[in-house]
Design an enzyme around this catalytic site. Structure first.
Site, PDB file in Angstrom:
ATOM      1  N   ILE A   1       0.408  -1.156  -0.253  1.00  0.00           N
ATOM      2  CA  ILE A   1       0.108   0.186   0.015  1.00  0.00           C
ATOM      3  C   ILE A   1       1.038   1.432  -0.265  1.00  0.00           C
ATOM      4  O   ILE A   1       2.578   1.334  -0.020  1.00  0.00           O
ATOM      5  CB  ILE A   1      -1.639  -0.019   1.084  1.00  0.00           C
ATOM      6  CG1 ILE A   1       0.223  -0.019   2.106  1.00  0.00           C
ATOM      7  CG2 ILE A   1      -2.251  -0.935   0.805  1.00  0.00           C
ATOM      8  CD1 ILE A   1      -0.829   0.277   3.623  1.00  0.00           C
ATOM      9  N   SER A   2       0.097   2.715  -0.013  1.00  0.00           N
ATOM     10  CA  SER A   2       0.951   3.512   0.079  1.00  0.00           C
ATOM     11  C   SER A   2       1.455   4.089   0.882  1.00  0.00           C
ATOM     12  O   SER A   2       1.803   3.750   2.365  1.00  0.00           O
ATOM     13  CB  SER A   2      -0.194   4.544  -0.371  1.00  0.00           C
ATOM     14  OG  SER A   2      -0.986   4.597  -0.833  1.00  0.00           O
TER      15      SER A   2
ATOM     16  N   TYR B   1      -4.898  -0.507  -3.943  1.00  0.00           N
ATOM     17  CA  TYR B   1      -4.765  -0.394  -5.041  1.00  0.00           C
ATOM     18  C   TYR B   1      -3.952   1.017  -5.572  1.00  0.00           C
ATOM     19  O   TYR B   1      -4.290   1.842  -6.324  1.00  0.00           O
ATOM     20  CB  TYR B   1      -6.493   1.409  -4.299  1.00  0.00           C
ATOM     21  CG  TYR B   1      -7.009  -0.150  -4.208  1.00  0.00           C
ATOM     22  CD1 TYR B   1      -8.491  -0.072  -4.871  1.00  0.00           C
ATOM     23  CD2 TYR B   1      -8.127  -0.128  -3.259  1.00  0.00           C
ATOM     24  CE1 TYR B   1      -9.165  -1.545  -5.315  1.00  0.00           C
ATOM     25  CE2 TYR B   1      -8.867  -0.978  -3.004  1.00  0.00           C
ATOM     26  CZ  TYR B   1      -9.761  -1.446  -4.103  1.00  0.00           C
ATOM     27  OH  TYR B   1     -10.362  -2.650  -3.478  1.00  0.00           O
ATOM     28  N   CYS B   2      -2.762   1.303  -4.275  1.00  0.00           N
ATOM     29  CA  CYS B   2      -2.355   1.979  -5.057  1.00  0.00           C
ATOM     30  C   CYS B   2      -0.789   1.457  -3.877  1.00  0.00           C
ATOM     31  O   CYS B   2      -0.672   1.506  -2.609  1.00  0.00           O
ATOM     32  CB  CYS B   2      -2.238   3.597  -4.226  1.00  0.00           C
ATOM     33  SG  CYS B   2      -0.817   4.898  -4.455  1.00  0.00           S
ATOM     34  N   PRO B   3       0.685   1.377  -4.415  1.00  0.00           N
ATOM     35  CA  PRO B   3       0.840   1.641  -5.946  1.00  0.00           C
ATOM     36  C   PRO B   3       0.246   1.254  -6.481  1.00  0.00           C
ATOM     37  O   PRO B   3       0.503   1.585  -7.928  1.00  0.00           O
ATOM     38  CB  PRO B   3       2.477   1.633  -5.538  1.00  0.00           C
ATOM     39  CG  PRO B   3       2.824   1.052  -4.361  1.00  0.00           C
ATOM     40  CD  PRO B   3       1.585   1.123  -3.407  1.00  0.00           C
TER      41      PRO B   3
END
Ligand SMILES: Cc1cc2nc3c(=O)[nH]c(=O)nc-3n(C[C@H](O)[C@H](O)[C@H](O)COP(=O)(O)OP(=O)(O)OC[C@H]3O[C@@H](n4cnc5c(N)ncnc54)[C@H](O)[C@@H]3O)c2cc1C
Lengths: 379, 76
Positions: A294-295, B13-15
């Protein structure tokens, strides 16, 4: 016997956890039943998002820093003594000074670092603002820049997924203000097949770049930079000329992680719900240094830290697990100079940004100021 | 000995899966493999497209129990 919590890393995640624990179990700490020790690398704590403004001369460097000791609750023992070896079998951490700290619970929060040296020519040929030294050099380069080809080059993996876009749009404004935009051209490169990892953000920024006259190259993963010829070449076989190269260098986790055998590239294999190191039930991992897909962002560190605090407090006081991390990430996205929006998502909910508004833009500006409150555990 | 690393990017969903794959390949040796699990249909297209462009090998891909998977071998 007193329970020892040892936190390695005094950045955002480590600081929120240390202060958050103190708020909940201060009486146990005062009684001597629990101790919290933090190991850091510096007396000062830097507000990293503020680096964005340094090259454009929009912030004073001293505004980025606070004394770490002053941010931390007085009950926390804080040593500026970087961890040199982390032994999760022997349950102890050896520091650069030679001091050794045992623990009952360990928190790894050593963040991520830039590794431009892993791409030939990048350290010599490129500018970046993701650390203070780089941001200062970029400020000097921008002061001298009188127009030409600018490449904004994004590499994987990197923290703060929205910063590259913000840098690109801020650069354009800067060049306009300087009166050299008509002699300049910006090309933004991105590793995957769209302009941003988050699909809704990618959908927003394509027309925004088209309208601003910013060019882009997708599927661009840097193979090398040639500082003499002033070119940057991708693994995909595209070469771009530049007069000024601004890069988001690839990142790795802290050296102490890989050197202690806790994870390739410094990323610690972490259970994405429990935030425990895989194979340990007394080692929590929080923030950029996890390998969770995740980010890597302050908001991720913050939501993860809240989960770690709840679980540590429950384990210490009631011997039970409190709750799992749900994968929540929240990002503000500046959609122009005066409007902003936000997106959030978790393991079950896809991102779905609201309509951009001026209020959200102001809220983001305000949020910049609230960083220190969240580090203190007050938000 | 070559190894296979699994990245479970389901619900990420991210990255996202392709960025995770790119980052993982940087740390691996030629001949090593990465298996990515994903629920994102967009990157189900992107991963093989990118792998072919760069010259890595898509070993296998498909649907399994409501998610999508692809195995990529690092070739250079
Ligand atoms: C330019 C820029 C803009 C950003 N903008 C945003 C934004 O708008 N929103 C957002 O959510 N996020 C943003 N971020 C990302 C955010 O700052 C990070 O994701 C966040 O700081 C991660 O927290 P962390 O605690 O994991 O790592 P850090 O805050 O980096 O802390 C890690 C700490 O560990 C210490 N450490 C390392 N090795 C050792 C060792 N051996 N021993 C002891 N200590 C060690 C380091 O010195 C550091 O203090 C931005 C980052 C940058 C660079």
């Amino acid at each position: 016997m007193s329970k020892k919590i040892l936190i390695v890393g005094g950045g955002l995640a480590g600081t929120i956890i240390a202060n958050g624990l103190c708020r909940q179990i201060s009486s146990d700490i005062r009684k001597g039943d629990v101790s919290i020790t933090m190991l850091g690398t510096s007396e000062t704590h830097m507000y990293q998002p503020g680096l964005l403004y340094v090259p454009f001369g929009k912030i004073r460097e001293r505004e980025l820093f606070r004394q770490q000791r002053k941010i931390l609750n007085k009950l926390i023992i804080f040593h500026v003594d970087p961890a040199a070896n982390i032994d999760v079998e022997g349950k102890q951490v050896t520091c650069a000074s030679g001091a050794v700290y045992g623990y009952d619970y360990l928190v790894l929060a050593t963040g991520s670092r830039l590794v431009p040296e892993t791409i030939p020519g990048m350290a010599e040929g490129a500018h970046w603002l993701y650390d203070l030294d780089g941001a200062r050099k970029m400020r000097d380069a921008l002061a001298e820049f009188s127009g030409g080809k600018v490449v904004v080059n994004v590499n994987a993996p990197h923290k703060c997924p929205v910063a590259p876009l913000e840098i690109t749009f801020m650069l354009k404004d800067f060049l306009e203000e300087k009166g050299v935009w008509d002699k300049s051209q910006i090309t933004y490169t991105y590793p995957i097949g769209r302009l941003h990892a988050l699909e809704p953000v990618a959908e927003w920024c394509k027309p925004a770049m088209d309208e601003s006259g910013i060019k882009y190259e997708t599927f661009f993963n840097t193979r090398e930079v040639d500082p003499q010829a002033k070119t940057i070449t991708s693994e995909e076989g595209v070469t771009l000329d530049y007069d000024l190269l601004v890069t988001i260098p690839p990142h790795r986790g802290a050296e102490v992680i890989s050197e202690s055998g806790l994870g390739d590239g410094g990323w610690v294999p972490t259970d994405r719900n429990k935030l425990l190191r895989e194979g340990s039930n007394d080692v929590f991992v929080c923030g950029d240094t996890t390998n969770i897909p995740i980010s890597k962002a302050g908001s991720t560190a913050h939501f993860e830290a809240d989960t770690v605090i709840d679980n540590l407090v429950s384990l210490l006081t009631e011997g039970r697990w409190a709750r799992n991390y749900d994968g929540k990430v929240f990002c503000f996205v500046e959609t122009g100079l005066k409007t902003g929006t936000y997106v959030w998502f978790d393991y079950k909910t896809p991102p779905n940004p609201g309509a951009p508004s001026q209020m959200i833009h102001w809220f983001k500006l305000a949020y910049n100021r609230l960083y220190w409150l969240s580090a203190r555990g007050l938000l | 000995m070559s190894e296979r690393r699994i990245i479970d990017a389901r619900g990420s969903y991210c990255p996202g899966p392709l960025m995770e794959l790119i980052a993982a390949l940087k740390l691996l040796q030629v001949g090593d493999e990465v298996e990515i699990l994903s629920t994102d249909q967009g990157t189900a297209r992107d991963v093989p497209e990118w792998t072919a462009k760069v010259g890595h090998e898509t070993v296998e891909s498909g649907d399994k129990d409501g998610h999508w998977y692809v195995v990529v071998r690092k070739m250079k």
